[in-house]
Design an enzyme around this catalytic site. Structure first.
Site, mmCIF file in Angstrom:
data_model
loop_
_atom_site.group_PDB
_atom_site.id
_atom_site.type_symbol
_atom_site.label_atom_id
_atom_site.label_comp_id
_atom_site.label_asym_id
_atom_site.label_seq_id
_atom_site.Cartn_x
_atom_site.Cartn_y
_atom_site.Cartn_z
ATOM 1 N N HIS A 51 3.195 5.342 3.231
ATOM 2 C CA HIS A 51 3.061 5.668 4.655
ATOM 3 C C HIS A 51 4.365 5.541 5.439
ATOM 4 O O HIS A 51 4.526 6.191 6.465
ATOM 5 C CB HIS A 51 1.993 4.767 5.282
ATOM 6 C CG HIS A 51 1.709 5.070 6.728
ATOM 7 N ND1 HIS A 51 1.283 6.308 7.156
ATOM 8 C CD2 HIS A 51 1.812 4.296 7.852
ATOM 9 C CE1 HIS A 51 1.113 6.279 8.473
ATOM 10 N NE2 HIS A 51 1.443 5.091 8.915
ATOM 11 N N ASP B 186 0.155 8.685 0.771
ATOM 12 C CA ASP B 186 -0.010 7.951 2.033
ATOM 13 C C ASP B 186 -1.434 7.392 2.109
ATOM 14 O O ASP B 186 -2.399 8.151 2.151
ATOM 15 C CB ASP B 186 0.247 8.891 3.212
ATOM 16 C CG ASP B 186 0.342 8.170 4.551
ATOM 17 O OD1 ASP B 186 -0.326 7.124 4.713
ATOM 18 O OD2 ASP B 186 1.078 8.635 5.431
ATOM 19 N N SER C 27 3.436 8.400 12.413
ATOM 20 C CA SER C 27 2.066 7.891 12.439
ATOM 21 C C SER C 27 1.452 8.065 13.837
ATOM 22 O O SER C 27 1.367 9.191 14.338
ATOM 23 C CB SER C 27 2.055 6.432 11.974
ATOM 24 O OG SER C 27 0.755 5.990 11.709
#
Length: 397
Positions: free
Chosen positions: A370, A331, A244
């Site tokens: 995610h 995601d 991320s």
């Protein structure tokens, strides 16, 4: 004389009360009395209030008051909605805080000095100092095969094991939380079970690390930890894994390492974006403002003016090591199309002409979203196929 008596009698009847005059008028029936009593007790229409009185006005008044309160709430919410873009523009530091989210320390009430509390019984907690006034907390998890040997060992033993015959992964986490986040801890365990050392840390301003966050500061922290690993790992392969927001730190770091000609052995990007502006535009939080007039000026320009770019799309053009991108199709935080776009930029880049570039998608039905790619039973095979050649070449040399 008779007429006079009749007139007196009539006058007496008019003045006399009607109730005792049983002989002159019949008494009401019991059924009638019961009907009157029942109607009074039930307040049937006709025995209560006349039509059009306050009984009808009260519900109408309530409806009018409810509508007035609802309209007042809508006006208030509209005012807040319009005010927020101006507040963000006037205070760009707000955007920086929302990007870093370092003030969110979930899970709360854990002691980062004790990784064993999170089930990491083969992990040691360090404190490193990248520069004066900055201290960062780090964890080193040894390969699962060393679990028994690690019990009760001190810092020196852990540092020495970095030189053992096992590759090392430097893990750079995303925004919010700490190095003790649940999904992060689970990934350390998975990678440890594959035979890797895992070194991770909290950037300055996160967890129990001291300092104020900035993009350059985060990158410098990562560079310091990488050099700390290399000083102890000997010839063992060192890989960098970013997740991320950590993908932005990772590409910043690897670009810098490649420019000084000390690249890592591979770069792994989990749920990456192209750059922070495109990520902010695609983030679910931006949905209610995405079509607001002047969205870029109000929301994206303050990010840039705060010195935050995390330009993965630009960095990959200057990276010369193997690259693996992992991204889940479902995601909700970093849209899948941004990871795919980054791959399409990196794959044809001349800097990768002698290196492997691979993109691995995870289907929506798997539900990895995610941060749950670590659950994939395919992950050992993916890493073995991607990193196996690199490790083989290291052993050959």
């Amino acid at each position: 004389m008779r007429k006079r008596n009749e007139s007196v009698t009539l006058e007496h009847e008019r003045l006399a009360p009607s109730a005792p005059a049983a002989s002159t008028s019949p008494s009401p029936s019991p059924q009638l009395d019961k009907g009157v009593s029942l109607r009074q007790s039930l307040r049937l229409p006709g025995s209560a209030r006349p039509a059009g009185d306050s009984g009808m006005k009260r519900p109408l008044g309530r409806r009018h008051g409810m509508w007035f309160r609802l309209r007042k709430l809508v006006i208030w919410l509209l005012g807040v909605y319009i005010a927020i873009p101006f507040i963000v523009k006037l205070c760009p530091g707000i955007q920086a805080k929302l990007i870093f989210l370092n003030f969110v320390r979930a899970p709360y009430f854990i002691d980062l000095k004790r990784p064993q509390d999170q089930g990491l019984n083969h992990t040691f907690n360090y404190y490193l100092q990248p520069e004066e006034g900055v201290t960062i907390g780090a964890w080193h998890t040894v390969p699962a095969a060393l679990w028994k040997d690690a019990q009760g060992k001190d810092q020196l033993w852990y540092e020495d094991t970095l030189g053992s015959n096992s590759p090392v992964i430097l893990y750079l986490h995303g925004n919010g939380g700490t190095r003790g986040g649940e999904h992060r801890v689970e990934l350390y365990k998975v990678l440890s079970s594959f035979g890797y050392h895992v070194v991770t840390f909290d950037y300055r301003g996160w967890g129990d690390s001291i300092g104020s966050p900035s993009e350059s500061g985060l990158t410098y922290d990562a560079l310091h930890v990488f050099d700390w690993i290399k000083a102890r790992s000997g010839d063992n392969p060192v890989y960098i894994w970013g997740h991320s927001l950590g993908t932005g730190v990772a590409t910043n770091l690897v670009r810098r390492l490649c420019e000084r000609e000390t690249p890592p052995d591979a770069l792994i990007l989990e749920s990456p974006f192209t750059n922070i502006r495109e990520e902010a535009r695609s983030h679910p939080f931006s949905v209610i403002y995405r079509y607001f007039p002047g969205f870029d000026w109000f929301f994206l320009d303050p990010i840039t003016s705060s010195g935050i770019k995390f330009a993965n799309d630009e960095n990959v053009k200057h990276i010369s090591c193997s690259l693996l991108i992992l991204h889940a199709e479902d995601d909700p935080v970093v849209p899948f199309h941004l990871g795919k776009k980054l791959y399409s930029i990196a794959a044809p880049s001349r800097s990768f002409r002698d290196h492997k570039v691979q993109f691995i998608p995870f289907h929506t039905d798997l539900g990895y979203r995610h941060k749950y790619i670590y659950k994939s039973p395919e992950l050992p095979r993916i890493l073995r196929e991607f990193l196996g050649k690199i490790e083989h070449e290291h052993h050959r040399h």
